[in-house]
Design a protein around this motif. Structure first.
Motif, PDB file in Angstrom:
ATOM      1  N   TYR A 144       0.800  -1.224   0.000  1.00 59.83           N
ATOM      2  CA  TYR A 144       0.000   0.000   0.000  1.00 59.83           C
ATOM      3  C   TYR A 144       0.835   1.277   0.000  1.00 59.83           C
ATOM      4  O   TYR A 144       0.444   2.271  -0.592  1.00 59.83           O
ATOM      5  N   PHE A 145       1.961   1.244   0.668  1.00 60.11           N
ATOM      6  CA  PHE A 145       2.788   2.446   0.723  1.00 60.11           C
ATOM      7  C   PHE A 145       4.019   2.360  -0.165  1.00 60.11           C
ATOM      8  O   PHE A 145       4.768   3.329  -0.278  1.00 60.11           O
ATOM      9  N   GLU A 146       4.233   1.205  -0.794  1.00 61.32           N
ATOM     10  CA  GLU A 146       5.352   0.989  -1.717  1.00 61.32           C
ATOM     11  C   GLU A 146       6.677   1.469  -1.139  1.00 61.32           C
ATOM     12  O   GLU A 146       7.434   2.177  -1.788  1.00 61.32           O
ATOM     13  N   THR A 147       6.947   1.093   0.108  1.00 61.82           N
ATOM     14  CA  THR A 147       8.182   1.521   0.755  1.00 61.82           C
ATOM     15  C   THR A 147       9.365   0.654   0.371  1.00 61.82           C
ATOM     16  O   THR A 147      10.495   1.119   0.369  1.00 61.82           O
ATOM     17  N   PHE A 148       9.107  -0.617   0.038  1.00 62.18           N
ATOM     18  CA  PHE A 148      10.178  -1.523  -0.372  1.00 62.18           C
ATOM     19  C   PHE A 148       9.586  -2.661  -1.192  1.00 62.18           C
ATOM     20  O   PHE A 148       8.372  -2.824  -1.269  1.00 62.18           O
ATOM     21  N   VAL A 149      10.473  -3.429  -1.829  1.00 62.63           N
ATOM     22  CA  VAL A 149      10.052  -4.535  -2.684  1.00 62.63           C
ATOM     23  C   VAL A 149      10.827  -5.783  -2.278  1.00 62.63           C
ATOM     24  O   VAL A 149      12.048  -5.741  -2.143  1.00 62.63           O
ATOM     25  N   TYR A 150      10.107  -6.881  -2.081  1.00 62.15           N
ATOM     26  CA  TYR A 150      10.721  -8.194  -1.892  1.00 62.15           C
ATOM     27  C   TYR A 150      10.756  -8.903  -3.232  1.00 62.15           C
ATOM     28  O   TYR A 150       9.801  -8.818  -4.000  1.00 62.15           O
ATOM     29  N   GLY A 151      11.797  -9.633  -3.501  1.00 63.18           N
ATOM     30  CA  GLY A 151      11.845 -10.489  -4.689  1.00 63.18           C
ATOM     31  C   GLY A 151      11.562  -9.740  -5.962  1.00 63.18           C
ATOM     32  O   GLY A 151      12.170  -8.723  -6.257  1.00 63.18           O
ATOM     33  N   SER A 152      10.592 -10.228  -6.730  1.00 68.06           N
ATOM     34  CA  SER A 152      10.211  -9.616  -8.001  1.00 68.06           C
ATOM     35  C   SER A 152       9.244  -8.472  -7.762  1.00 68.06           C
ATOM     36  O   SER A 152       8.769  -8.266  -6.651  1.00 68.06           O
ATOM     37  N   ASN A 153       8.907  -7.778  -8.822  1.00 75.34           N
ATOM     38  CA  ASN A 153       8.004  -6.630  -8.708  1.00 75.34           C
ATOM     39  C   ASN A 153       6.528  -7.006  -8.764  1.00 75.34           C
ATOM     40  O   ASN A 153       5.680  -6.133  -8.821  1.00 75.34           O
ATOM     41  N   HIS A 154       6.180  -8.280  -8.745  1.00 74.01           N
ATOM     42  CA  HIS A 154       4.785  -8.681  -8.923  1.00 74.01           C
ATOM     43  C   HIS A 154       3.991  -8.681  -7.620  1.00 74.01           C
ATOM     44  O   HIS A 154       2.843  -9.073  -7.608  1.00 74.01           O
ATOM     45  N   ILE A 162       3.926  -9.713  -3.350  1.00 73.52           N
ATOM     46  CA  ILE A 162       4.568 -10.589  -2.380  1.00 73.52           C
ATOM     47  C   ILE A 162       4.242 -12.034  -2.732  1.00 73.52           C
ATOM     48  O   ILE A 162       3.079 -12.417  -2.792  1.00 73.52           O
ATOM     49  N   GLY A 163       5.289 -12.822  -2.977  1.00 73.64           N
ATOM     50  CA  GLY A 163       5.119 -14.228  -3.321  1.00 73.64           C
ATOM     51  C   GLY A 163       5.097 -15.103  -2.081  1.00 73.64           C
ATOM     52  O   GLY A 163       5.325 -14.650  -0.958  1.00 73.64           O
TER      53      GLY A 163
END
Length: 163
Positions: free
Chosen positions: A63-73, A75-76
């Motif tokens: 919701y706040f796009e503060t960080f990304v895990y793994g790929s950009n799709h 949370i896996g």
């Protein structure tokens, strides 16, 4: 079955690092000498920290796009495994060694360990900051280790485990 493996996000860059850390932390929790916690308190701590980590990380990342895990799709499933185990195991290990005499040294040490894990996840390419920075993590980790986890320990009645 294809969608299941796609959602696992196992092809994400650097996924090996958080999965390795999660495995090592789980193994350590299982074999460590239980000094301050019973298995019941470990179970309770895992559930509380896991739930909080899911809520906070998912809200922060999606919701706040503060960080990304793994790929950009998004949370896996592999990301959820890491979100569930790494913070929970670190909290369990921390509380197992926490005493009033260590109330300042241990939070500093575990804040540094948590920052190192975050930095290594960034270096491995698995984790990226968007609208976040290590200084926010430093503040959050210190508050969690210094005040929130000892409060949780009092709430679950963990003084000295007798196992």
């Amino acid at each position: 079955m294809h969608i299941f493996f796609t959602r696992m996000d196992l092809q994400a860059k650097g996924i090996w690092f958080p999965l390795l850390i999660a495995l090592l932390l789980i193994l350590y929790v299982l074999v460590m000498k239980k000094r301050q916690l019973t298995w019941r308190q470990i179970y309770m701590t895992f559930g509380v920290v896991c739930g909080a980590a899911w809520i906070l990380d998912i809200i922060s990342a999606i919701y706040f796009e503060t960080f990304v895990y793994g790929s950009n799709h998004g949370i896996g499933i592999a990301d959820l495994l890491v979100i569930s185990t790494v913070p929970s195991c670190l909290a369990i290990i921390y509380l197992n060694y926490w005493t009033v005499a260590r109330r300042w040294v241990l939070p500093i040490l575990f804040t540094l360990i948590s920052l190192l894990i975050e930095w290594l996840a960034i270096t491995a390419g698995y984790y990226r900051h968007l609208h976040w920075g290590m200084h926010y993590s430093l503040i959050n980790f210190f508050i969690i280790y210094r005040w929130l986890l000892p409060l949780h320990k009092r709430a679950i009645g963990a003084h000295h485990a007798h196992i």
